[in-house]
Design an enzyme around this catalytic site. Structure first.
Site, PDB file in Angstrom:
ATOM      1  CB  CYS A   1      -0.863  -0.330   1.273  1.00 48.90           C
ATOM      2  SG  CYS A   1      -2.321   1.037   0.882  1.00 48.90           S
TER       3      CYS A   1
ATOM      4  CG  HIS B   1      -3.230  -3.566   3.685  1.00 51.10           C
ATOM      5  ND1 HIS B   1      -2.454  -2.939   4.094  1.00 51.10           N
ATOM      6  CD2 HIS B   1      -3.804  -2.752   2.713  1.00 51.10           C
ATOM      7  CE1 HIS B   1      -2.379  -1.555   3.917  1.00 51.10           C
ATOM      8  NE2 HIS B   1      -3.119  -1.625   3.023  1.00 51.10           N
TER       9      HIS B   1
ATOM     10  CD  GLU C   1      -0.341  -5.452   5.949  1.00 48.98           C
ATOM     11  OE1 GLU C   1      -0.482  -5.956   4.822  1.00 48.98           O
ATOM     12  OE2 GLU C   1      -0.765  -4.015   6.085  1.00 48.98           O
TER      13      GLU C   1
END
Lengths: 225, 81
Positions: A85, A194, A196
């Site tokens: 991002c 994302h 994560e």
């Protein structure tokens, strides 16, 4: 394997990225934007957020942070870097990856669980996936529209450098539905969604994102063996 | 004191959703005859005395490396009288 996670003023997802590194079996090392010392890490994650308030352009000021001078130099020598991002925006601003991220074509901030198709799976960060594998991970951005000139896009496609592509909907107007790209050697990867945030079933829509971090840990184990 | 102005605009081929939104407002407010609106940034840099060639070279470097992103934007730099 030691993976550094950089905190810039305005980073949001550094904690989650560090946690994802640990869940994948790596050792996370906190790096600070103002300190050029990479503390002996083997790879770096540039996390999501709004570094320097997204002032000027997303990632434009972070690119010149003291830690980035070292990261750019080491990345050019082959150190693996994953930009997520805002991290992807920083990699483009630093010209480690081609193109740029611009304001979503519909002008709204978008936050959704996004389906992706993994297309390049021989990179440091994606080797745990199968080519063509479909995954669902969160996407949240206001300026995630990937743009580049036609020649660059053709080169990315021709050389197989597109890492992931949006499925179902194009959430931000990215050209050719590009969600993530890599450098030719596959050490540097930039991704708008994302991974994560999708490493544990308690908090994510899936655990599909874990593969990015497992890939890096596995790459390093392979390199050492 | 002199003022150096740097105007930064998205390249014509890059979609400008903000400009398009402003255009939409023009239409809603009944202002006709406008075919396109593009939104850019303007930087006003004040320097001591008249700029030297070296200073101007620095400012051009900043305009190209920091104030604009040459992948998607162009800039124009001028010294105001």
């Amino acid at each position: 394997m030691k993976i550094g996670v950089v905190t810039f003023p305005g980073s949001l997802d550094d904690r989650d990225a560090a946690r994802a590194v640990r869940v994948a079996g790596g050792e996370s090392v906190a790096l600070w934007h103002g300190d050029p010392d990479l503390r002996g890490v083997d790879a770096v994650v540039l996390p999501g957020g709004f570094s320097y308030g997204d002032y000027l352009r997303c990632g434009a000021i972070a690119r010149f942070a003291p830690v980035m001078r070292t990261i750019v130099e080491r990345a050019q020598q082959g150190m693996p870097v994953l930009g997520i991002c805002n991290g992807f925006q920083i990699l483009c601003e630093a010209h480690l990856l081609p193109g740029a991220l611009t304001r979503n074509d519909h002008l709204h901030f978008v936050c959704r669980d996004q389906r992706l198709r993994m297309e390049r799976t021989d990179t440091t960060w994606t080797n745990a996936y199968a080519e063509g594998e479909e995954i669902v991970i969160p996407l949240k951005n206001g300026e995630g529209g990937y743009v580049a000139d036609d020649a660059t896009l053709d080169r990315l496609e021709g050389d197989g450098l597109v890492v992931a592509r949006y499925l179902d909907v194009n959430p931000n107007g990215s050209l050719r539905d590009i969600a993530g790209i890599s450098n030719p050697s596959g050490t540097i990867v930039g991704l708008m969604p994302h991974p994560e945030h999708a490493v544990e079933s308690l908090t994510g829509p899936s655990t599909d994102g874990l593969g990015f971090f497992v890939s890096a840990v596995r790459s390093f184990a392979g390199a050492k063996a | 004191m002199a003022r150096v102005v740097v105007d930064v605009m998205l390249k014509p081929e890059i979609l400008d959703p903000q400009g398009r939104a402003v255009m939409g407002a023009f239409t809603r407010l009944g202002v006709g005859g406008v075919s396109d609106i593009r939104q850019g940034k303007r930087f006003e840099i004040t320097i001591d005395g008249d700029p030297t060639d070296a200073q101007l070279a620095d400012l051009h470097r900043m305009a190209e490396e920091l104030l604009s992103n040459p992948v998607i934007e162009t800039y124009e730099l001028r010294v105001e009288p």
